[in-house]
Design an enzyme around this catalytic site. Structure first.
Site, PDB file in Angstrom:
ATOM      1  N   ASN A   1      65.858 -27.331  54.465  1.00 51.75           N
ATOM      2  CA  ASN A   1      65.407 -28.443  53.636  1.00 51.75           C
ATOM      3  C   ASN A   1      66.016 -28.348  52.240  1.00 51.75           C
ATOM      4  OD1 ASN A   1      63.459 -29.209  55.685  1.00 51.75           O
ATOM      5  ND2 ASN A   1      62.209 -27.510  54.954  1.00 51.75           N
TER       6      ASN A   1
ATOM      7  N   HIS B   1      57.132 -25.629  36.683  1.00 48.91           N
ATOM      8  CA  HIS B   1      55.726 -25.282  36.454  1.00 48.91           C
ATOM      9  C   HIS B   1      54.837 -26.034  37.451  1.00 48.91           C
ATOM     10  CE1 HIS B   1      56.795 -23.101  32.760  1.00 48.91           C
ATOM     11  NE2 HIS B   1      57.768 -23.996  32.731  1.00 48.91           N
TER      12      HIS B   1
ATOM     13  N   HIS C   1      59.151 -21.167  27.612  1.00 48.39           N
ATOM     14  CA  HIS C   1      58.381 -22.364  27.968  1.00 48.39           C
ATOM     15  C   HIS C   1      57.753 -23.010  26.739  1.00 48.39           C
ATOM     16  CE1 HIS C   1      55.692 -25.046  29.977  1.00 48.39           C
ATOM     17  NE2 HIS C   1      54.612 -24.310  29.851  1.00 48.39           N
TER      18      HIS C   1
ATOM     19  N   ALA D   1      67.637 -25.173  60.991  1.00 49.40           N
ATOM     20  CA  ALA D   1      66.755 -26.080  60.243  1.00 49.40           C
ATOM     21  C   ALA D   1      66.721 -25.622  58.796  1.00 49.40           C
ATOM     22  CB  ALA D   1      65.349 -26.061  60.837  1.00 49.40           C
TER      23      ALA D   1
ATOM     24  N   PHE E   1      72.008 -26.009  65.376  1.00 45.24           N
ATOM     25  CA  PHE E   1      71.394 -24.705  65.640  1.00 45.24           C
ATOM     26  C   PHE E   1      70.486 -24.225  64.512  1.00 45.24           C
ATOM     27  CE2 PHE E   1      75.753 -24.450  67.579  1.00 45.24           C
ATOM     28  CZ  PHE E   1      75.341 -24.804  68.850  1.00 45.24           C
TER      29      PHE E   1
ATOM     30  N   HIS F   1      49.333 -20.399  25.588  1.00 44.36           N
ATOM     31  CA  HIS F   1      50.759 -20.686  25.492  1.00 44.36           C
ATOM     32  C   HIS F   1      51.310 -20.268  24.130  1.00 44.36           C
ATOM     33  CE1 HIS F   1      49.758 -23.359  28.896  1.00 44.36           C
ATOM     34  NE2 HIS F   1      51.057 -23.329  29.192  1.00 44.36           N
TER      35      HIS F   1
END
Length: 263
Positions: free
Chosen positions: A66, A73, A83, A64, A62, A212
């Site tokens: 994934n 990133h 990061h 669906a 019944f 960064h």
């Protein structure tokens, strides 16, 4: 100030279409362009994979759903301070510890599309930002600054999006003094339409990769692979960019959006 009335008026305008929601994110899937690291670094972000668990079959009659294999990133994504090595000490530098109010803020859109079309290595300087402010108004504390290059038009081809040759990648971005200036102005983050927040040639700058290096050193944020910045005004839009609440996450794909008044 009647905050409840303000929110009520906002909700009414949102529902009526007077305030529009603009999608600033690229599709996320196996064909999404991903950053390629220099040969000295052996590990690249793996290709995005989407695997079916069930789709109305014997594994789930019944429903669906994934499961995904994806790097933090990938695609249109948020860079948290952790990061980068310069931001590694901030306790509130992870995607699960950043104050959520920082995910919603006014956005300043600096149009560099003509310059970037003429020169793929175009660099936005502090003087360029100041000239933009003289025309559109000052960048306020706590606001996003994003660089419009229309690079998202290349998103259907990884080769064109990365735009690399034997000398390395060629894509527009900020100079060191540009990033230093927007930090001085109090910007909460810096965003671009390219694969990362820095220019393709940023590895040769001092310091290298200033978007960064310096933004995360200042406990600020980054957004990369933004789309549809050509639909936003220079000022007046609200940017919503909320990463997944990944425990100790250094970043996350986002469904970035902007709220803009209807033209």
């Amino acid at each position: 100030m009647d905050t409840q009335k303000i929110l009520g008026d906002f909700a009414s305008q949102l529902l009526s279409g007077a305030i529009q929601v603009v999608d600033l994110s690229a599709p996320l899937g196996p064909d999404t362009p991903l950053l390629k690291l220099p040969p000295d670094f052996a590990v690249d972000t793996p290709k995005i994979e989407i695997h079916t668990i069930s789709e109305y079959d014997k594994n789930g009659p019944f429903w669906a759903w994934n499961w995904l294999k994806i790097g933090e990133h990938s695609g249109t994504h948020f860079d948290a301070p952790h990061h980068w090595i310069t931001g590694k000490e901030f306790a509130d530098g992870y995607t699960d510890t950043i104050d959520v109010k920082n995910y919603v803020a006014p956005v300043n859109v600096i149009d560099c599309s003509a310059e970037s079309a003429a020169d793929n290595d175009f660099l936005l300087t502090a003087d360029g930002v100041k000239a933009w402010e003289a025309k559109h108004g000052a960048i306020g504390r706590g606001e996003w600054v994003v660089m419009r290059t229309d690079w998202d038009k290349r998103n259907n081809s990884e080769e064109k999006f990365l735009n690399a040759d034997a000398n390395g990648p060629h894509s527009p971005g900020p100079t060191v003094d540009c990033i230093e200036y927007i930090i001085e102005r109090g910007a909460i983050g810096w965003g671009t339409q390219c694969i990362g927040t820095d220019a393709g040639a940023a590895g040769g700058m001092e310091p290298p990769f200033p978007a960064h290096n310096l933004m995360h050193k200042a406990n600020r944020y980054g957004l990369a692979s933004l789309c549809n910045l050509d639909t936003l005004p220079a000022k007046g839009a609200i940017l919503i960019a909320a990463p997944l609440k990944i425990v100790k996450g250094t970043g996350s794909p986002v469904r970035a959006m902007a709220l803009v008044p209807k033209k």
